[in-house]
Scaffold this motif. Structure first.
Motif, PDB file in Angstrom:
ATOM      1  N   LYS A 314       0.826  -1.222   0.000  1.00 28.23           N
ATOM      2  CA  LYS A 314       0.000   0.000   0.000  1.00 28.23           C
ATOM      3  C   LYS A 314       0.856   1.266   0.000  1.00 28.23           C
ATOM      4  O   LYS A 314       0.488   2.276  -0.571  1.00 28.23           O
ATOM      5  CB  LYS A 314      -0.931   0.003   1.213  1.00 28.23           C
ATOM      6  N   THR A 315       2.006   1.210   0.713  1.00 33.22           N
ATOM      7  CA  THR A 315       2.903   2.363   0.771  1.00 33.22           C
ATOM      8  C   THR A 315       4.291   1.917   0.335  1.00 33.22           C
ATOM      9  O   THR A 315       4.879   1.017   0.946  1.00 33.22           O
ATOM     10  CB  THR A 315       2.974   2.957   2.185  1.00 33.22           C
ATOM     11  N   GLY A 336      -1.050  -1.062  -7.645  1.00 26.46           N
ATOM     12  CA  GLY A 336      -2.017  -0.945  -6.567  1.00 26.46           C
ATOM     13  C   GLY A 336      -1.600  -0.159  -5.345  1.00 26.46           C
ATOM     14  O   GLY A 336      -2.382  -0.045  -4.392  1.00 26.46           O
ATOM     15  N   ALA A 337      -0.394   0.393  -5.327  1.00 24.97           N
ATOM     16  CA  ALA A 337       0.030   1.172  -4.155  1.00 24.97           C
ATOM     17  C   ALA A 337      -0.838   2.421  -4.014  1.00 24.97           C
ATOM     18  O   ALA A 337      -1.199   3.054  -5.004  1.00 24.97           O
ATOM     19  CB  ALA A 337       1.498   1.570  -4.286  1.00 24.97           C
ATOM     20  N   GLU A 338      -1.177   2.749  -2.791  1.00 21.78           N
ATOM     21  CA  GLU A 338      -1.974   3.955  -2.527  1.00 21.78           C
ATOM     22  C   GLU A 338      -1.084   5.190  -2.381  1.00 21.78           C
ATOM     23  O   GLU A 338      -1.471   6.293  -2.764  1.00 21.78           O
ATOM     24  CB  GLU A 338      -2.805   3.750  -1.253  1.00 21.78           C
ATOM     25  N   THR A 339       0.119   4.989  -1.815  1.00 20.82           N
ATOM     26  CA  THR A 339       1.059   6.091  -1.616  1.00 20.82           C
ATOM     27  C   THR A 339       2.439   5.643  -2.082  1.00 20.82           C
ATOM     28  O   THR A 339       2.894   4.549  -1.719  1.00 20.82           O
ATOM     29  CB  THR A 339       1.132   6.497  -0.132  1.00 20.82           C
ATOM     30  N   CYS A 419       6.392   2.217   5.673  1.00 21.09           N
ATOM     31  CA  CYS A 419       6.050   1.685   4.344  1.00 21.09           C
ATOM     32  C   CYS A 419       6.013   0.164   4.434  1.00 21.09           C
ATOM     33  O   CYS A 419       6.476  -0.416   5.430  1.00 21.09           O
ATOM     34  CB  CYS A 419       7.061   2.138   3.295  1.00 21.09           C
ATOM     35  N   ASP A 420       5.473  -0.478   3.421  1.00 21.96           N
ATOM     36  CA  ASP A 420       5.500  -1.938   3.407  1.00 21.96           C
ATOM     37  C   ASP A 420       6.231  -2.503   2.190  1.00 21.96           C
ATOM     38  O   ASP A 420       6.181  -3.709   1.931  1.00 21.96           O
ATOM     39  CB  ASP A 420       4.090  -2.548   3.535  1.00 21.96           C
TER      40      ASP A 420
END
Length: 495
Positions: A314-315, A336-339, A419-420
């Protein structure tokens, strides 16, 4: 930069075209013509799509932009082109609407104009030498040579008018080309034109090298690369895929057992660099090389059809400031990352990435964190997965040997960015396999193959070029080395 719609830009071109149509233009008139901006997709929509972002010029835009050229007698733009495309000549043809003639002029020295028009750093090469940009005291206002090259190549292909270069009568000589990137394809074309039997050996299951595995679909559609490969096949060039020279067969075996009279090594720079900081082994840390190869070559983004796993995040933090960092950041959005953050230790001014790529990334929502750099990657001890980075802040000090101001650490500025996933885009070293399996080939301290002024290696009958010699460079520089190598190979085989 403010986003402008396709209709707005097209209407501007129509208005400017009406002003110059049928008029005998002076240099003052040409200097007054506004630069034509390229049409691109709407940012927040395209950020989630793999379709091409930059959509090219309309015919009116191309003609108007071409009429900005002053047709300088000393042709500084040509000297700035690694393959010496006759730039004023092809632009003059575009200005008159003679698009097929323009394509033929470009292809005298560059067989990959649709690719170069998209990915070459023209602003540092041909456009960097343009008299118009210098006269306007703004290099960004130079004649848009790359966009015109792209327009001409696309126009010819879409009209079905692309012609295949003719090969000379067979010489009976055989040339092995190792690697199907831009250097290899250039050598293959030029050696085949000279009448030699050419076979390209490619380790992957698709030909095209970095143009296929490294550069994303949204910047360089793979169908364009495939069309160029098909043209080479029509010329009679053979391709052996899934053939890893250094494992499947050595260079020496190609020459001694398979009967090749000469070989060219163009295996690129495929060995990624890392920081060497704590935490780089956590799950969720990728080299940009792996991340982009997984998405580009194996189509990880196509969730319905692809079996290739990719790491959902996601991040995402991307570390680096070059074109590859921009590609990775923009790909993360599409996966698909949001940020998405780009962390770079200098300021925007020092970024080596192309201005257009930085602008496109920013338009799509990538967040830039300048004057920062990771010192540790953080993770969860139980799962082994990334949870963030620990970064330092910097300020710019004195210039380094390249003229860029050095980043100087600010004491006590440590901070965390959750972050991931972390993507490291610090560049690549040369592919080590062939030097490791071919001791006759000399390399320098960086693992780059050493060559003379004709691209000849220390091994008889073997030439090399592109990123394996230069380190990570550009498509057009690799092609320039390929042209020099092919000329030397053709000369050698003529005796």
């Amino acid at each position: 930069m403010e986003y402008k719609s396709a209709e707005t830009l097209a209407q501007t071109a129509r208005d400017e075209y009406a002003k110059i149509k049928g008029k005998e233009l002076t240099n003052k008139d040409r200097m007054a013509i506004p630069q034509m901006e390229m049409i691109s997709g709407e940012p927040r929509v395209r950020a989630r799509q793999m379709t091409e972002v930059a959509l090219g010029y309309t015919e009116e835009q191309a003609i108007v932009e071409a009429n900005r050229c002053l047709q300088c007698k000393n042709q500084p733009c040509v000297s700035g082109c690694p393959v010496n495309v006759q730039i004023p000549a092809f632009i003059a043809q575009v200005a008159k609407g003679e698009f097929k003639a323009a394509a033929d002029t470009i292809k005298q020295t560059n067989l990959l104009p649709a690719i170069c028009g998209r990915v070459c750093p023209q602003e540092k090469q041909c456009q960097g030498q343009c008299t118009v940009g210098k006269a306007l005291q703004n290099p960004e206002k130079s004649v848009s040579i790359g966009r015109l090259e792209r327009f001409v190549a696309d126009w010819e292909r879409e009209k079905g008018l692309a012609t295949v270069p003719q090969a000379a009568p067979s010489t009976g000589k055989k040339v092995a080309v190792i690697g199907s990137g831009p250097a290899g394809l250039t050598v293959a074309a030029d050696c085949r034109r000279a009448g030699h039997d050419v076979t390209v050996f490619e380790a992957f299951h698709k030909a095209g090298g970095v143009m296929v595995y490294g550069i994303p679909e949204f910047r360089l559609p793979k169908s364009i690369v495939q069309a160029e490969v098909e043209n080479l096949k029509k010329m009679g060039v053979r391709f052996e895929l899934n053939f890893l020279v250094g494992r499947t067969a050595s260079v020496q075996q190609l020459l001694s057992e398979k009967g090749f009279d000469a070989a060219f090594v163009g295996t690129g720079a495929g060995l990624p660099k890392f920081f060497g900081i704590p935490g780089e082994n956590y799950i969720g840390v990728f080299s940009a090389n792996e991340y982009l190869t997984r998405a580009n070559l194996m189509k990880a983004y196509d969730r319905e059809k692809s079996d290739t796993p990719y790491y959902p995040a996601k991040t995402v933090v991307v570390c680096g400031g070059g074109n590859v960092a921009m590609d990775a950041a923009r790909m993360a959005l599409r996966l698909g990352a949001e940020t998405v953050y780009v962390v770079y230790r200098r300021s925007r001014v020092e970024m080596p990435a192309r201005r257009e790529e930085v602008d496109h990334a920013e338009e799509e929502g990538v967040i830039f964190k300048f004057l920062e750099n990771p010192v540790e990657i953080l993770g969860d001890a139980e799962t082994g997965k990334v949870t963030g980075i620990k970064a330092l802040s910097y300020e710019l000090g004195e210039p380094d040997e390249k003229g860029r101001r050095r980043p100087v650490e600010i004491k006590g500025s440590e901070h965390e960015i959750p972050c991931d996933a972390v993507i490291v885009a610090l560049g690549n070293n040369s592919n080590p396999l062939i030097p490791a399996t071919t001791p006759q080939i000399t390399v320098d301290g960086h693992g780059h193959i050493s060559v003379d002024e004709h691209q000849a290696t220390s091994m008889t009958k073997v030439w090399a070029g592109g990123d394996i010699v230069l380190g990570a460079a550009t498509v057009i520089l690799a092609m320039g080395e390929g042209r020099k190598a092919a000329a030397a190979i053709n000369e050698y085989l003529s005796h």
